[in-house]
Design a protein around this motif. Structure first.
Motif, PDB file in Angstrom:
ATOM      1  N   PHE A 225       0.838  -1.205   0.000  1.00  0.00           N
ATOM      2  CA  PHE A 225       0.000   0.000   0.000  1.00  0.00           C
ATOM      3  C   PHE A 225       0.872   1.255   0.000  1.00  0.00           C
ATOM      4  O   PHE A 225       0.667   2.177  -0.793  1.00  0.00           O
ATOM      5  CB  PHE A 225      -0.926  -0.013   1.223  1.00  0.00           C
ATOM      6  CG  PHE A 225      -1.610   1.290   1.476  1.00  0.00           C
ATOM      7  CD1 PHE A 225      -2.773   1.611   0.791  1.00  0.00           C
ATOM      8  CD2 PHE A 225      -1.104   2.202   2.383  1.00  0.00           C
ATOM      9  CE1 PHE A 225      -3.422   2.821   1.003  1.00  0.00           C
ATOM     10  CE2 PHE A 225      -1.743   3.407   2.614  1.00  0.00           C
ATOM     11  CZ  PHE A 225      -2.897   3.716   1.920  1.00  0.00           C
ATOM     12  N   GLN A 226       1.849   1.301   0.897  1.00  0.00           N
ATOM     13  CA  GLN A 226       2.701   2.487   1.014  1.00  0.00           C
ATOM     14  C   GLN A 226       3.514   2.708  -0.249  1.00  0.00           C
ATOM     15  O   GLN A 226       3.689   3.852  -0.691  1.00  0.00           O
ATOM     16  CB  GLN A 226       3.621   2.352   2.234  1.00  0.00           C
ATOM     17  CG  GLN A 226       4.291   3.658   2.612  1.00  0.00           C
ATOM     18  CD  GLN A 226       3.279   4.754   2.907  1.00  0.00           C
ATOM     19  OE1 GLN A 226       2.362   4.572   3.679  1.00  0.00           O
ATOM     20  NE2 GLN A 226       3.435   5.898   2.266  1.00  0.00           N
TER      21      GLN A 226
ATOM     22  N   ALA B 256       2.632   1.901  -3.291  1.00  0.00           N
ATOM     23  CA  ALA B 256       1.702   2.448  -4.289  1.00  0.00           C
ATOM     24  C   ALA B 256       1.450   3.929  -4.036  1.00  0.00           C
ATOM     25  O   ALA B 256       1.424   4.740  -4.967  1.00  0.00           O
ATOM     26  CB  ALA B 256       0.392   1.664  -4.287  1.00  0.00           C
ATOM     27  N   LYS B 257       1.267   4.303  -2.756  1.00  0.00           N
ATOM     28  CA  LYS B 257       1.078   5.722  -2.415  1.00  0.00           C
ATOM     29  C   LYS B 257       2.309   6.527  -2.832  1.00  0.00           C
ATOM     30  O   LYS B 257       2.184   7.614  -3.391  1.00  0.00           O
ATOM     31  CB  LYS B 257       0.823   5.896  -0.912  1.00  0.00           C
ATOM     32  CG  LYS B 257      -0.509   5.406  -0.415  1.00  0.00           C
ATOM     33  CD  LYS B 257      -1.655   6.262  -0.876  1.00  0.00           C
ATOM     34  CE  LYS B 257      -1.616   7.608  -0.181  1.00  0.00           C
ATOM     35  NZ  LYS B 257      -2.552   8.566  -0.723  1.00  0.00           N
TER      36      LYS B 257
ATOM     37  N   TYR C 224      -0.207   6.908  -6.553  1.00  0.00           N
ATOM     38  CA  TYR C 224      -1.593   6.445  -6.641  1.00  0.00           C
ATOM     39  C   TYR C 224      -2.391   6.996  -5.461  1.00  0.00           C
ATOM     40  O   TYR C 224      -1.854   7.184  -4.372  1.00  0.00           O
ATOM     41  CB  TYR C 224      -1.661   4.917  -6.655  1.00  0.00           C
ATOM     42  CG  TYR C 224      -1.086   4.312  -7.910  1.00  0.00           C
ATOM     43  CD1 TYR C 224      -1.748   4.446  -9.128  1.00  0.00           C
ATOM     44  CD2 TYR C 224       0.111   3.615  -7.882  1.00  0.00           C
ATOM     45  CE1 TYR C 224      -1.221   3.892 -10.289  1.00  0.00           C
ATOM     46  CE2 TYR C 224       0.644   3.065  -9.037  1.00  0.00           C
ATOM     47  CZ  TYR C 224      -0.027   3.204 -10.235  1.00  0.00           C
ATOM     48  OH  TYR C 224       0.502   2.669 -11.368  1.00  0.00           O
TER      49      TYR C 224
ATOM     50  N   GLN D 140      -6.873   3.499  -5.036  1.00  0.00           N
ATOM     51  CA  GLN D 140      -6.079   2.678  -5.947  1.00  0.00           C
ATOM     52  C   GLN D 140      -4.977   1.949  -5.184  1.00  0.00           C
ATOM     53  O   GLN D 140      -4.687   0.787  -5.469  1.00  0.00           O
ATOM     54  CB  GLN D 140      -5.476   3.528  -7.074  1.00  0.00           C
ATOM     55  CG  GLN D 140      -4.620   2.727  -8.051  1.00  0.00           C
ATOM     56  CD  GLN D 140      -5.396   1.659  -8.808  1.00  0.00           C
ATOM     57  OE1 GLN D 140      -6.543   1.865  -9.184  1.00  0.00           O
ATOM     58  NE2 GLN D 140      -4.776   0.518  -9.037  1.00  0.00           N
ATOM     59  N   SER D 141      -4.383   2.608  -4.201  1.00  0.00           N
ATOM     60  CA  SER D 141      -3.339   1.969  -3.394  1.00  0.00           C
ATOM     61  C   SER D 141      -3.901   0.782  -2.620  1.00  0.00           C
ATOM     62  O   SER D 141      -3.249  -0.253  -2.490  1.00  0.00           O
ATOM     63  CB  SER D 141      -2.711   2.986  -2.437  1.00  0.00           C
ATOM     64  OG  SER D 141      -2.058   4.005  -3.166  1.00  0.00           O
TER      65      SER D 141
END
Length: 199
Positions: A63-64, A66-67, A71, A75-76
């Protein structure tokens, strides 16, 4: 014995002990200690605990990342839920699905917006293909993650008409993809459906 309520308590502890600016961020030292202490007396298999902690930690790291790549939150989350997968084969499957019918909807069965899109395409008399992303989730989550990257929106339904993304039911990402509700109000939906042979 390890029960669902014990696991739920541990997950609550996991989230409650996350930093205030990252509500879903596992704090490896404190959270792992609490998690192991809370469950170790009832767990018969210590590797089970390691798997849970590793799964949550890996999900947060994904998640991190992707952030950090730019994103948005939603989306993340989609990328984190997808886990590890072969991006190229998922992209190829998406393209095969998009090319398989004049109208293709990527959906979740329980989604209210998906149900509305189906209802209104039925009212219009359109023929369409549904690709469910929730049956099974293990295949659908990577597709949702890649669709979101492709079109700039991870919401469902994700509708393609004639191979072009037109948005979802009541929203999209711009003038060319406002969603089928806006297209219907503007008088462009039936023309587009007719043009691709879906009416």
């Amino acid at each position: 014995m390890l029960t669902k309520s014990t696991i739920a308590s541990a997950v609550v502890l996991l989230v409650a002990n996350s930093s205030p600016c990252h509500a879903f961020a596992p704090q490896p030292s404190l959270t792992t200690h609490i998690f192991r202490t809370h469950l170790s007396s009832s767990a018969e298999n210590p590797s089970f605990l390691d798997n849970i902690v590793n799964s949550v930690t890996t999900g947060y790291e994904t998640f991190q990342k992707a952030k950090d790549e730019g994103y948005d939150f939603k989306q993340s989350v989609a990328i984190a839920l997808a886990g590890e997968y072969d991006e190229e084969s998922v992209k190829a499957k998406i393209q095969d699905d998009i090319n398989s019918a004049p109208v293709v909807m990527f959906t979740w069965e329980a989604s209210p917006a998906c149900k509305k899109a189906i209802k209104y395409l039925d009212i219009a008399g359109a023929t369409y293909k549904i690709v469910r992303l929730d049956n099974p989730w293990s295949e659908g989550n990577p597709i949702r993650a890649e669709l979101g990257k492709m079109v700039g929106r991870s919401s469902v339904p994700c509708i393609f008409v004639g191979g072009e993304y037109v948005g979802g039911f009541d929203g999209g990402v711009g003038e060319q993809s406002p969603g089928i509700l806006d297209m219907a109000f503007k008088g462009t939906l039936r023309d587009k459906l007719r043009e691709v042979g879906a009416l």
